[in-house]
Every structure is written in C-alpha cells, then in structure tokens.
Write an enzyme that holds these catalytic residues in place. Structure first.
Site, PDB file in Angstrom:
ATOM      1  N   CYS A   1       2.203  -1.188   0.529  1.00  0.00           N
ATOM      2  CA  CYS A   1       2.925  -0.292  -0.379  1.00  0.00           C
ATOM      3  C   CYS A   1       4.090   0.377   0.356  1.00  0.00           C
ATOM      4  O   CYS A   1       4.051   0.544   1.578  1.00  0.00           O
ATOM      5  CB  CYS A   1       1.986   0.742  -0.990  1.00  0.00           C
ATOM      6  SG  CYS A   1       1.744   2.178   0.024  1.00  0.00           S
TER       7      CYS A   1
ATOM      8  N   SER B   1      -3.897  10.263   3.674  1.00  0.00           N
ATOM      9  CA  SER B   1      -4.969  11.075   3.083  1.00  0.00           C
ATOM     10  C   SER B   1      -5.076  12.451   3.749  1.00  0.00           C
ATOM     11  O   SER B   1      -6.083  13.127   3.608  1.00  0.00           O
ATOM     12  CB  SER B   1      -6.291  10.315   3.220  1.00  0.00           C
ATOM     13  OG  SER B   1      -6.419   9.816   4.526  1.00  0.00           O
TER      14      SER B   1
ATOM     15  N   HIS C   1     -13.539  -2.167   3.420  1.00  0.00           N
ATOM     16  CA  HIS C   1     -12.749  -1.090   2.798  1.00  0.00           C
ATOM     17  C   HIS C   1     -12.834  -1.206   1.280  1.00  0.00           C
ATOM     18  O   HIS C   1     -12.693  -2.305   0.727  1.00  0.00           O
ATOM     19  CB  HIS C   1     -11.292  -1.185   3.263  1.00  0.00           C
ATOM     20  CG  HIS C   1     -10.495   0.044   2.967  1.00  0.00           C
ATOM     21  ND1 HIS C   1     -10.022   0.328   1.708  1.00  0.00           N
ATOM     22  CD2 HIS C   1     -10.126   1.083   3.750  1.00  0.00           C
ATOM     23  CE1 HIS C   1      -9.380   1.476   1.741  1.00  0.00           C
ATOM     24  NE2 HIS C   1      -9.430   1.964   2.970  1.00  0.00           N
TER      25      HIS C   1
ATOM     26  N   THR D   1      -3.020  -2.637   1.037  1.00  0.00           N
ATOM     27  CA  THR D   1      -1.750  -1.900   0.872  1.00  0.00           C
ATOM     28  C   THR D   1      -1.325  -1.105   2.104  1.00  0.00           C
ATOM     29  O   THR D   1      -0.154  -0.768   2.253  1.00  0.00           O
ATOM     30  CB  THR D   1      -1.853  -0.929  -0.322  1.00  0.00           C
ATOM     31  OG1 THR D   1      -2.983  -0.099  -0.117  1.00  0.00           O
ATOM     32  CG2 THR D   1      -1.947  -1.646  -1.635  1.00  0.00           C
TER      33      THR D   1
ATOM     34  N   CYS E   1      -4.487   3.612  -7.704  1.00  0.00           N
ATOM     35  CA  CYS E   1      -3.056   3.654  -7.395  1.00  0.00           C
ATOM     36  C   CYS E   1      -2.359   2.422  -7.985  1.00  0.00           C
ATOM     37  O   CYS E   1      -2.908   1.313  -7.970  1.00  0.00           O
ATOM     38  CB  CYS E   1      -2.854   3.690  -5.879  1.00  0.00           C
ATOM     39  SG  CYS E   1      -1.119   3.606  -5.433  1.00  0.00           S
TER      40      CYS E   1
ATOM     41  N   ASN F   1      -5.455   3.879   7.201  1.00  0.00           N
ATOM     42  CA  ASN F   1      -4.002   3.992   7.358  1.00  0.00           C
ATOM     43  C   ASN F   1      -3.643   4.935   8.497  1.00  0.00           C
ATOM     44  O   ASN F   1      -2.667   4.736   9.199  1.00  0.00           O
ATOM     45  CB  ASN F   1      -3.347   4.380   6.029  1.00  0.00           C
ATOM     46  CG  ASN F   1      -3.469   5.842   5.712  1.00  0.00           C
ATOM     47  OD1 ASN F   1      -2.690   6.641   6.199  1.00  0.00           O
ATOM     48  ND2 ASN F   1      -4.455   6.207   4.911  1.00  0.00           N
TER      49      ASN F   1
ATOM     50  N   GLU G   1     -10.845  -0.606  -1.081  1.00  0.00           N
ATOM     51  CA  GLU G   1      -9.700  -1.234  -1.753  1.00  0.00           C
ATOM     52  C   GLU G   1      -9.816  -2.759  -1.665  1.00  0.00           C
ATOM     53  O   GLU G   1      -9.582  -3.468  -2.639  1.00  0.00           O
ATOM     54  CB  GLU G   1      -8.400  -0.768  -1.079  1.00  0.00           C
ATOM     55  CG  GLU G   1      -7.171  -1.411  -1.693  1.00  0.00           C
ATOM     56  CD  GLU G   1      -5.907  -1.186  -0.872  1.00  0.00           C
ATOM     57  OE1 GLU G   1      -5.686  -0.067  -0.394  1.00  0.00           O
ATOM     58  OE2 GLU G   1      -5.139  -2.160  -0.715  1.00  0.00           O
TER      59      GLU G   1
ATOM     60  N   HIS H   1      -8.357   3.715  -4.482  1.00  0.00           N
ATOM     61  CA  HIS H   1      -8.686   2.367  -3.979  1.00  0.00           C
ATOM     62  C   HIS H   1      -9.035   1.393  -5.101  1.00  0.00           C
ATOM     63  O   HIS H   1      -9.090   0.196  -4.889  1.00  0.00           O
ATOM     64  CB  HIS H   1      -9.918   2.420  -3.072  1.00  0.00           C
ATOM     65  CG  HIS H   1      -9.850   3.450  -2.001  1.00  0.00           C
ATOM     66  ND1 HIS H   1      -8.780   3.587  -1.180  1.00  0.00           N
ATOM     67  CD2 HIS H   1     -10.738   4.382  -1.606  1.00  0.00           C
ATOM     68  CE1 HIS H   1      -9.014   4.574  -0.322  1.00  0.00           C
ATOM     69  NE2 HIS H   1     -10.189   5.075  -0.568  1.00  0.00           N
TER      70      HIS H   1
HETATM   71  S1  SF4 Z   1      -1.229   4.294   0.550  1.00  0.00           S
HETATM   72 FE1  SF4 Z   1       0.071   3.348  -0.941  1.00  0.00          FE
HETATM   73  S2  SF4 Z   1      -1.297   2.045  -2.089  1.00  0.00           S
HETATM   74 FE2  SF4 Z   1      -2.576   3.457  -0.992  1.00  0.00          FE
HETATM   75  S3  SF4 Z   1      -2.895   5.093  -2.435  1.00  0.00           S
HETATM   76 FE3  SF4 Z   1      -1.126   5.634  -1.202  1.00  0.00          FE
HETATM   77  S4  SF4 Z   1       0.632   4.935  -2.395  1.00  0.00           S
HETATM   78 FE4  SF4 Z   1      -1.171   3.940  -3.187  1.00  0.00          FE
END
Ligand code: SF4
Length: 687
Positions: free
Chosen positions: A192, A264, A124, A164, A96, A222, A126, A74
C-alpha cells in the site's frame, strides 16, 4: 542534539479508520464491540480500546448473538464473515481498502487459473484472509529463499500478490527469482502507498541520522520492517514500544537522532517519545553547560549568599517578568541580578516571539538551570517548572472529575497538541462531538478536556474535548427537558438544513428537529427555500421523547393560520383569482393564498368535455375560479374554473338531416334540396 520525526510516523489511513470506527461504534451503541484478534498490533492501544468498550475475542463462538463484531483493517476470510452474519452478529467492516484490493486480485488470479503466491507472513491475519480468497490454494512465501524450495516449471502460470506492508526490496527479489523459473508471471504489487512512503522515509532518515528509534508494537509486522530497513541502511536502530524503554546512554556522543513509527502506533505514544527525547536533550545540554559541584572559591556563589537567597541548581523558585526581549525574558527572582530565561526554555511549543507566552509583570515558577552565567545572571527554565507542576495538576484533576483546562497549541498528524505544562495529545476523533473539517480552528482556544489516559513514565497524556462536549450537551438536554413542555413556543437558531428538515438549537448543544412539513403552511420543497442557517426563529414544541432525547418542533404553528384568515376574506360562491400549482389526472390544484390550495375537479375545468387538465390549463397560470365549497376542518376547498365565467351560449344545433322517409307533407322549409337528395342517396347507399 538534533531530533527529527518522520513525516508519516504513526497511524496509516486504514488503521486510523479501524480504531475510530471501533470507538465510535462502542460509544454510539452503548454496547461492547469486539474484534476477532487485536484491532492493531500495539499493546498500549489495545489496553486503551479495552477501557473504551472495545474488546478482543479469539473465536466467533465467544460472541453471543446480537453482539457487534468489528472486522479489523486486516480483513477476514469470507467464510468467517458469512458465519458471523449467520450467527446474528452485527458486523461492522473496517477492512482497509488496500487489503480489499489485494483480496480481489488474489481471487481473480485464482479464478483465471494462476497458482497464487503471496509474499508475506504465513500467520498474519491479513495474509490468512487474502489466502482464503483463493479457496486457500495460494502458497505463502516469506522471501526469495522460499522460492528455491518450490518445484516450479516453465509451463506454470504464476500470480504474485504482496502483503500490503511488505518491504519492496523483498518483493522485488522474489519477482526476479520467479522470472527466471516460470513461463508466465502475473504480478500485482499490492504494497500500500502508506507503507511505501513510510519505508522510503525511514531509509532516508537512517542515512541522515546516527541513531533511529522505531516506535511500535514488537509484534507489528510493518514496524519490524521499518527497523529492518533502518538497520540495513546502517543506522544504530532501537525498536521500542514506548518512551519507557528509552535509555539515555544510547545517545551519548550522538548529535542526530531520527524517529519513525509503524502504521499501528498512535500519536500519543509518539508524543511521549518526543517528550522523553526532549528531556534527554535538555539534560545532556545542561551537563555540557554546567561544571559539576560549584567550587567553594567561586566568588559568584559567595556573593549570592551575601546578597540574597542562595540559588541551587534544580531549585524551583518564583520569578516576575521585568523585560521581554526577542530571544529571552528577564525576570526578578530576588537575586542581585536578573534571571534569564532563554526563549527555548519558555515553553515546550514552537513560538516565534516570547510575548506569545509571557508579559511584563507575569509571575510564575522557574527551575534554576545554572546559578550564574559569565555575566553573573542565573539561567532559568519556565518549561521545566511547568512540566513539574503539570504532572501534579494532572494527577489532581484525574482524581477529581478528570477534567482539565488547557490551550490548544498545534495541529499535528492525527490530532492536536495542547499545553498542560507538558504536551497533551487530543486524537482528531476526540476534538469535537461534531464533524470538524479543519482542526486548525482550535489552535489558540482554551478548552476543557477529559483526561483519557495519563502515564507519567511514558510521558503520555491523552485528552478528549469531545467527551466534555457530550457531557455538557447531555446536562443541557436534561435541563431543557425539565424546562419545556409540548405546546411551548420558544426561540431557536437554525443550525443545519437537510432535505427532510432543519435542526434548530434550543439551548447550546440541544437541538430539535423541525420537519419540512412543519416549516410553513404552504408546501416547502426544501427547507433552504424558507430558512437560512444561523437564523433565529420562533418554534412550537410539538413533541418530546425524553428517552430517545428527541424534540420535534413546528414553525407554521406560530405563524398566522391562513385558513382562519381565508374564512374572513372568502366565502362560498365568490369568484377569486388563483395560480395553478399542479395538474393531476383528476383536476388542478389552484393556490389562492400562501398555504391555501383548492382543487378544481376535471369536470369543473371547462364546460366542454376535457380529456386531461393539461388541455385547458398550464402550471403557473393565473385563473379565475369560483369557490364551490370551503371545509376549514378538513382544510379543503373545492373550486370551479368553468363556473367563474358565464356559460357560453349553446350553438344552435345544425338542422337535422332528413331521414330517409319522405315527409308526409312535402316541404323545403329549413332544408336544401341537396340535403334531401343527399340523404336519399345516402340512405339508398346504406341499403
Ligand atoms: S498499512 Fe496500508 S494496507 Fe495496511 S491498514 Fe494501513 S493503509 Fe491499509
């Protein structure tokens, strides 16, 4: 029942990198590594990482100087990063690259005078880090509804960044709304590619299946987004953290199930979910196939009692293979008819031919699925029996040395699957202690594995071959250290060549370093000029550092010393032929034999004055030289090029020009009139 797993389920590249870096740093440093907040939003992974020396702190102040801070994928606000460094922490940055890109765009927009809006979750990590790159000036909005609350004018310059892992639809809705309200809008769609792929796959899966399982931490943004996408597409969706939460009732009357997982979610949790779903599928198939409680008037059952052991559904019995057919295996179970194992009930892994798993004469246990089919054959499952036995074996191995032997069956995203009777998962980072480009090379190999994690309820078995290799290497190293001493000459295999030397394997897994300067007596530019990988060579042990686990080796020491040979063949005063190897300001190095170079000083290159050695010699040229001096101890030879040839005769000097004075006895001997006259004029002109 059809079960489909999304191709991109599980770790994204950024999360995979962070987890691997954390594990590697903890393993290599031998110290605990800490992240500020959990590395990823998945409680099982955090628990696992904790057991491998990767801890979590909530404040930098909790870390003593000298400890290692791992920056999560993040990212961190720049001021926190600076503070960590100022505190003397060892910072390992796993931010990342896609997050870094979002930070860079946010900073640029802010510097260019745009009011930055971040579409994402306010709290968050990030988003907090991205916002910090705008000196905390950015405004965070969750979605289009938040835009209604903003006071926007058409004179404003607005810049938009997305978290992202945002849903693209949400970002699009926000942009559409902003376009109607502001004068200038600059957008960086920083979602991303890994998130985009996962989202569109989930959407497709949700339209093709009745039920979707979304696997991942409940606090993972996510993963929650995937569940939202799946529900919006109309599929009955369950967001679960692992197989223990699966309720078989969810699948009654369901024929198509899709499984996806957040960025994750580790592969071993996904494998656990797949195993649990396979069990549920088997149970449902059996329930459909098998009528409840056999009727007493069932003549087959009566016959069974008369002709052999009574077969009971669910019983574990011994079987011997009598025939292997393309789609089934016939076994003798001591019953009146042969038992049948369908190919799908042989193993949990994908096979093309039952011969891959069994051969005639093999004996093993099977579970009775159905006492008799229409032809009177018992229907059996080896796969079920293997699974039952496997858990016992795994528990036994775990309470012994934690080592288990199994065969690698498949390569899957993020690692390998091995056959323990149940599926075991080996993360890619745990496949070997060496870097492995292609994991498929392990398929079919029977290897030892260290059990890292077992959870029967969650159907998880996580294994490491790397740890077994490291332990074996350590044991071999100790054995080698105990059996060698400096000065020993041993054989080894050249394993790797680098610019600074060659790594030579002395015993399997134990390597020593042969420095480039110790390869040969002559100068070696690169080890590959002399050695080949895989070649067996003799080496001398030059040094042993048991504490650091290092062994230094020499090869030239086991080769004939050219200085000893030289002294037998050449003596001072000899004229020999050599090759010019290098020209330097003060002279030329001349090679007389492999490993023997002498120096001819610039003053010894020619009888006439020499400005630079290049004026008289060329590199690579063969020359005759006279040996002026040999110093074997200092390994020095002085040479002379000029003395190797006879001294050229001195040219007779030109007659001296007449001085301005007139000889006392005038004579013309040796002089021309012109000489004399010229001198007189010259002299006169000088005045
Ligand atoms: S979701 Fe995308 S931006 Fe987030 S860590 Fe994974 S590759 Fe990187």
């Amino acid at each position: 029942m059809r079960i489909t797993l999304a191709e991109n389920a599980g770790y994204c590249p950024g999360v995979g990198k962070a987890v691997n870096l954390a594990l590697e740093t903890a393993a290599n440093s031998g110290q605990n590594v800490f992240s500020l907040g959990p590395i990823i939003h998945n409680p099982q992974v955090i628990e696992f990482l904790g057991s491998r020396g990767v801890g979590v702190v909530n404040d930098l102040a909790e870390l003593p100087a000298g400890s290692t801070l791992l920056v999560r994928s993040h990212g961190l606000p720049p001021e926190k990063l600076a503070r960590a460094r100022a505190m003397g922490l060892n910072v390992v940055d796993a931010t990342c690259n896609f997050v870094r890109r979002a930070q860079k765009y946010a900073k640029q927009l802010h510097q260019d005078g745009y009011q930055v809006y971040i579409i994402g979750d306010q709290g968050h990590p990030e988003v907090i880090a991205i916002k910090a790159h705008t000196e905390n000036n950015a405004v965070v909005i969750r979605g289009p509804d938040d835009i209604d609350k903003l006071e926007l004018t058409t004179r404003q310059k607005i810049g938009v960044i997305a978290q992202t892992t945002q849903r693209w639809e949400n970002v699009q809705d926000c942009i559409n709304k902003l376009l109607r309200k502001v004068g200038e809008l600059r957008i960086y769609p920083t979602i991303c590619p890994a998130s985009t792929r996962r989202q569109s796959e989930t959407m497709k899966l949700a339209t093709e299946n009745q039920v979707i399982l979304v696997v991942g931490g409940k606090n993972s943004a996510n993963t929650s987004n995937l569940a939202t996408i799946s529900r919006a597409a109309g599929a009955r969706t369950y967001h679960i953290e692992g197989p223990g939460e699966i309720n078989p009732d969810w699948f009654r009357g369901v024929s198509a199930i899709g499984i996806t997982a957040g960025a994750s979610t580790p592969r071993w949790i996904i494998e656990g979910v797949l195993s649990r779903m396979e069990e549920i599928k088997e149970q449902q198939t059996e329930n459909l196939d098998q009528p409840e409680a056999s009727a007493p008037e069932n003549m087959a059952e009566v016959a069974m009692e008369m002709t052999g052991p009574k077969l009971e559904r669910g019983a574990l019995i011994n079987a011997t293979v009598v025939k292997v057919e393309p789609d089934r295996v016939l076994v003798d179970v001591g019953y009146k008819t042969e038992g049948i194992i369908d190919v799908k009930d042989l193993t949990r892994f994908q096979i093309d031919d039952p011969n891959e798993v069994v051969a005639v004469g093999d004996e093993f246990n099977v579970v009775v699925i159905k006492t008799e089919n229409e032809e009177g054959h018992p229907i059996l499952s080896k796969k079920r029996a293997d699974a039952d036995l496997a858990w016992e074996e795994i528990q036994k191995a775990q309470s012994a040395d934690g080592i288990i032997t199994a065969t690698v069956k498949e390569e899957v995203k993020g690692g390998l699957l091995v056959d323990l009777g149940v599926r075991g998962f080996v993360p890619a980072s745990q496949a070997s202690s060496q870097y492995v480009e292609d994991l498929s090379q392990f398929i079919g190999q029977t290897l030892k594995f260290k059990i890292l994690e077992v959870d029967e309820r969650r159907k998880n078995v996580v294994l490491s071959h790397k740890e077994v290799e490291i332990a074996e290497q350590e044991a071999a190293k100790q054995e080698v250290f105990a059996s060698i001493k400096e000065g020993d000459v041993i054989s080894g295999i050249v394993k790797r060549l680098t610019s600074f030397g060659a790594f030579v394997e002395i015993k399997p897994g134990v390597e020593g370093l042969l420095h480039v300067s110790e390869i040969a007596w002559e100068r070696v530019n690169h080890p590959s000029d002399v050695l080949k990988e895989g070649e067996e060579i003799k080496v001398k042990i030059l040094g042993i550092d048991q504490e650091k686990g290092r062994i230094s080796l020499g090869r030239k020491q086991v080769l004939p010393d050219p200085w000893v040979t030289l002294q037998k063949e050449i003596k001072e005063g000899d004229v020999v032929t050599g090759t010019v190897t290098r020209l330097v300001d003060f002279g030329a190095f001349i090679r007389l034999a492999p490993g023997i170079e002498g120096l001819a000083h610039i003053s010894e290159l020619a009888y006439q004055h020499v400005d630079t050695p290049q004026d008289v010699l060329k590199s690579g040229e063969e020359v005759k030289v006279k040996v002026l001096n040999i110093d074997p101890e200092a390994k020095r030879i002085s040479l002379s090029v000029k003395q190797a040839a006879p001294e050229p005769k001195k040219k007779e000097s030109a007659p001296k020009k007449q001085a301005a004075s007139v000889p006392t006895e005038p004579t013309t001997e040796g002089y021309t009139i012109g000489d004399m006259v010229g001198d007189i004029f010259g002299d006169a002109l000088k005045k």
